[in-house]
Design an enzyme around this catalytic site. Structure first.
Site, mmCIF file in Angstrom:
data_model
loop_
_atom_site.group_PDB
_atom_site.id
_atom_site.type_symbol
_atom_site.label_atom_id
_atom_site.label_comp_id
_atom_site.label_asym_id
_atom_site.label_seq_id
_atom_site.Cartn_x
_atom_site.Cartn_y
_atom_site.Cartn_z
ATOM 1 C CB CYS A 120 -38.087 -68.146 -3.193
ATOM 2 S SG CYS A 120 -37.261 -68.061 -1.577
ATOM 3 C CG HIS A 160 -41.786 -65.881 -1.519
ATOM 4 N ND1 HIS A 160 -42.044 -67.174 -1.921
ATOM 5 C CD2 HIS A 160 -40.739 -65.959 -0.662
ATOM 6 C CE1 HIS A 160 -41.204 -68.000 -1.342
ATOM 7 N NE2 HIS A 160 -40.387 -67.289 -0.565
ATOM 8 C CD GLU A 181 -45.159 -66.811 -3.640
ATOM 9 O OE1 GLU A 181 -44.555 -67.598 -2.894
ATOM 10 O OE2 GLU A 181 -44.581 -66.163 -4.556
#
Length: 205
Positions: free
Chosen positions: A79, A183, A185
């Site tokens: 990001c 992202h 994750e």
């Protein structure tokens, strides 16, 4: 062992938990020597470009990150961690990024039906056979949260793009440096596979 670089970013723990979930040895640190000794490094990021640059400078992390990249070991920006690889951002005039690559970071233009920040799931178009996306089907959906976007000067480093009113360079890959505007994750199974791919690159480096 992967070092997650700590300058106070809000998504540190989510990156750590995702890496641990896939069985990766990792730790959170802002210690220069610990970062440079690691086999791989991750620079996560949320928030403003200028505030983050201030934090990197305050903790002495900017030169450490550049030194790690120059070492040739695998490095992943996430990001804001992608945007920081470039010299500057329209968001924070005067703030100096790492300057690893050339390109512009500008605000996503407001358009009909488009909300800023761009927050949600968008599909990726792969622009080259990147190692970070090995084994991932075409046009995967990943999760974005951002108001500013990359337009890389050298399109040869761009591994994936997405569309949100404009064409966004959503991932870069050049040598030992990888970065995603989205992202991983927070991107479900696709994101976990991306992190597994990075961990595999670190292990094989």
């Amino acid at each position: 062992m992967i070092a997650i670089i700590d300058y106070g970013a809000g998504n540190l723990q989510s990156v750590y938990k995702a890496l641990r979930h896939i069985g990766c040895d990792c730790f959170i640190t802002r210690d220069r020597d610990e970062i440079l000794r690691a086999d791989g490094a991750v620079l996560p990021g949320v928030g403003s470009f200028g505030d983050t640059v201030d934090s990197l400078d305050r903790f002495g992390i900017k030169d450490t990150a550049v030194g790690f990249i120059k070492s040739g070991k695998p490095f992943l920006g996430i990001c804001l961690g992608l945007q920081l690889l470039f010299p500057q951002s329209e968001e924070s005039p005067g703030a100096k990024g790492l300057g690893v690559f050339e390109g512009s970071i500008t605000k996503i233009p407001a358009g009909e039906g488009l909300k800023i920040p761009h927050m949600g799931w968008n599909s990726l178009e792969f622009t080259k056979q990147g190692r970070l996306f090995a084994g991932i089907p075409d046009r995967p959906y990943v999760y974005f949260v951002h108001s500013y976007y990359l337009n890389a000067a050298d399109k040869g480093i761009v591994a994936a793009q997405t569309e949100y009113g404009v064409t966004i360079d959503a991932a870069v890959e050049s040598g030992n440096v990888f970065a995603t505007q989205f992202h991983p994750e927070k991107s479900g199974d696709v994101g976990l596979q991306i992190l597994k791919n990075f961990a595999g690159i670190v292990k094989g480096a």
